[in-house]
Scaffold this motif. Structure first.
Motif, PDB file in Angstrom:
ATOM      1  N   ASP A 213       0.825  -1.214   0.000  1.00 54.78           N
ATOM      2  CA  ASP A 213       0.000   0.000   0.000  1.00 54.78           C
ATOM      3  C   ASP A 213       0.857   1.261   0.000  1.00 54.78           C
ATOM      4  O   ASP A 213       0.400   2.324  -0.431  1.00 54.78           O
ATOM      5  CB  ASP A 213      -0.913   0.034   1.227  1.00 54.78           C
TER       6      ASP A 213
ATOM      7  N   VAL B  12       1.237   2.839  -3.359  1.00 51.29           N
ATOM      8  CA  VAL B  12      -0.043   3.357  -3.852  1.00 51.29           C
ATOM      9  C   VAL B  12      -0.371   4.692  -3.190  1.00 51.29           C
ATOM     10  O   VAL B  12      -0.756   5.661  -3.862  1.00 51.29           O
ATOM     11  CB  VAL B  12      -1.178   2.344  -3.586  1.00 51.29           C
TER      12      VAL B  12
ATOM     13  N   PHE C 155      -0.635   8.650  -4.491  1.00 52.08           N
ATOM     14  CA  PHE C 155      -1.804   9.489  -4.193  1.00 52.08           C
ATOM     15  C   PHE C 155      -1.374  10.827  -3.601  1.00 52.08           C
ATOM     16  O   PHE C 155      -1.843  11.889  -4.029  1.00 52.08           O
ATOM     17  CB  PHE C 155      -2.733   8.757  -3.221  1.00 52.08           C
TER      18      PHE C 155
ATOM     19  N   GLU D 100      -7.402  -4.590  -3.175  1.00 49.56           N
ATOM     20  CA  GLU D 100      -7.203  -3.534  -4.170  1.00 49.56           C
ATOM     21  C   GLU D 100      -8.453  -2.658  -4.296  1.00 49.56           C
ATOM     22  O   GLU D 100      -8.353  -1.427  -4.404  1.00 49.56           O
ATOM     23  CB  GLU D 100      -6.845  -4.158  -5.521  1.00 49.56           C
ATOM     24  N   GLU D 101      -9.613  -3.284  -4.261  1.00 49.84           N
ATOM     25  CA  GLU D 101     -10.862  -2.520  -4.325  1.00 49.84           C
ATOM     26  C   GLU D 101     -11.021  -1.646  -3.087  1.00 49.84           C
ATOM     27  O   GLU D 101     -11.495  -0.505  -3.182  1.00 49.84           O
ATOM     28  CB  GLU D 101     -12.051  -3.479  -4.447  1.00 49.84           C
TER      29      GLU D 101
ATOM     30  N   ASP E 266      -8.609   1.340  -3.310  1.00 47.17           N
ATOM     31  CA  ASP E 266      -9.111   2.260  -4.330  1.00 47.17           C
ATOM     32  C   ASP E 266     -10.311   3.042  -3.813  1.00 47.17           C
ATOM     33  O   ASP E 266     -10.437   4.248  -4.070  1.00 47.17           O
ATOM     34  CB  ASP E 266      -9.496   1.469  -5.583  1.00 47.17           C
TER      35      ASP E 266
ATOM     36  N   ILE F   9      -9.077   5.800  -1.453  1.00 49.94           N
ATOM     37  CA  ILE F   9      -8.479   6.917  -2.185  1.00 49.94           C
ATOM     38  C   ILE F   9      -9.537   7.739  -2.910  1.00 49.94           C
ATOM     39  O   ILE F   9      -9.519   8.981  -2.860  1.00 49.94           O
ATOM     40  CB  ILE F   9      -7.419   6.394  -3.177  1.00 49.94           C
ATOM     41  N   GLN F  10     -10.467   7.063  -3.554  1.00 50.30           N
ATOM     42  CA  GLN F  10     -11.530   7.789  -4.254  1.00 50.30           C
ATOM     43  C   GLN F  10     -12.355   8.636  -3.294  1.00 50.30           C
ATOM     44  O   GLN F  10     -12.762   9.756  -3.616  1.00 50.30           O
ATOM     45  CB  GLN F  10     -12.429   6.808  -5.000  1.00 50.30           C
TER      46      GLN F  10
END
Length: 346
Positions: free
Chosen positions: A30, A33, A37, A182-183, A186, A189-190
């Protein structure tokens, strides 16, 4: 001597939305990732504006009552919520139930009825309250806790997600039975990109609250909390104050800066630190101590400091001091950061 507060954080009733599953457990991968971000969303100082995805704006009928709940002024909230609940407002029923359970044996059935009606009328948080993983449901209404309510909540969130509701998008995703890590990342972050920072803060707190967190993971978690704190998200400020407290740095500039920021935008934790530190601060006059104690009482009903302060002598002086304290309380930003998944327990 100043009071060293490391654990006086506002306690929340967290609905079970992303518990300790394999999909939501932080992983070393992570780091890359989240570094990407943060690099794509640079921020290095506190924003001059408060821009968070609040559930209610000031023109919403529920704004005042939920703001009262956020500030632990539940009596005032109840007066406003009861007539709305009687008029079959499902959200009002949810919030009224949230400040009713646990307040007395006679009140628990009332709260249960309100939650049930709210869930049936379409409030997904009320439905999720009856999740078998919700400790509060198990404690008070164990016979009603069922996976059927989680399924109902997921469907309700999915419907709301079609309108672009940032919370609904997040919760409809992480409630999926086949959710992948992963979902999950994501979705976190979204949500942050759309100014809903709770998922980001919850993820970071999982790491910094470990007994011996990995140093690289810990550094990343602090960076994520700083990002949300720079965006004036109160739970991030509270988390960082707790983190600084655990590191024995409550006299440092960072802690003082976080406290000041929290006072300005409405952190109950920061206000309690402000009050408790003032009680034994010999550099403050009795008039200053009364002002802080009175402002605290007016802001969120925390009247602990009043018994340790001396009111000004004379009617005119008292009126002036109370007016000044009211102005201080009124200067706090009126923004709601709590939501149906994060309700303060008082």
């Amino acid at each position: 001597m100043k009071v060293n507060i490391t654990t006086l954080l506002l306690v929340f009733s967290f609905l079970v939305l992303n518990g300790c599953s394999k999909a939501t457990t932080p992983q070393q991968a992570d780091i890359a990732v989240f570094e990407q971000f943060l690099s794509e969303n640079p921020i290095s100082s506190v924003s001059p504006t408060v821009d968070i995805a609040s559930i209610y704006q000031q023109d919403d009928p529920l704004f005042e009552s939920v703001l009262y709940i956020q500030r632990n002024l539940w009596a005032e909230a109840k007066k406003q919520l009861e007539p709305m609940a009687k008029n079959q407002n499902p959200d009002a029923k949810f919030w009224l139930a949230s400040i009713t359970w646990g307040t007395g044996i006679k009140n628990n059935p009332i709260a249960k009825k309100l939650y049930m009606e709210s869930a049936e009328q379409g409030n997904p948080y009320a439905a999720l309250f009856f999740s078998p993983k919700n400790d509060i449901c198990q404690m008070y209404y164990s016979s009603e806790c069922s996976e059927k309510w989680v399924e109902k909540a997921q469907k309700l969130f999915a419907e709301q997600a079609k309108t672009g509701n940032v919370r609904a998008v997040y919760y409809s995703t992480i409630l999926k039975p086949d959710l992948t890590h992963e979902e999950y990342i994501d979705a976190v972050i979204q949500s942050a990109e759309k100014h809903y920072y709770y998922p980001l803060v919850e993820y970071a707190n999982k790491i910094i609250n470990e007994d011996k967190p990995n140093k690289n993971m810990e550094a990343m978690a602090v960076n994520l909390l700083n990002y949300a704190q720079f965006n004036n998200f109160i739970p991030a400020i509270d988390a960082l104050m707790g983190y600084e407290g655990e590191k024995k740095r409550t006299q440092g500039e960072q802690y003082k800066s976080l406290t000041e920021q929290g006072i300005n935008i409405g952190s109950n934790h920061a206000w309690r630190v402000y009050l408790l530190n003032s009680i034994n601060d010999k550099s403050l006059s009795s008039q200053q101590k009364y002002f802080i104690a009175k402002a605290s009482e007016l802001f969120n009903g925390y009247d602990y400091g009043i018994s340790f302060s001396i009111p000004p002598k004379g009617k005119a002086a008292l009126i002036a001091a109370n007016k000044k304290a009211q102005e201080k309380a009124d200067s706090v930003k009126r923004v709601i950061y709590i939501d149906g998944a994060h309700v303060p327990e008082g």
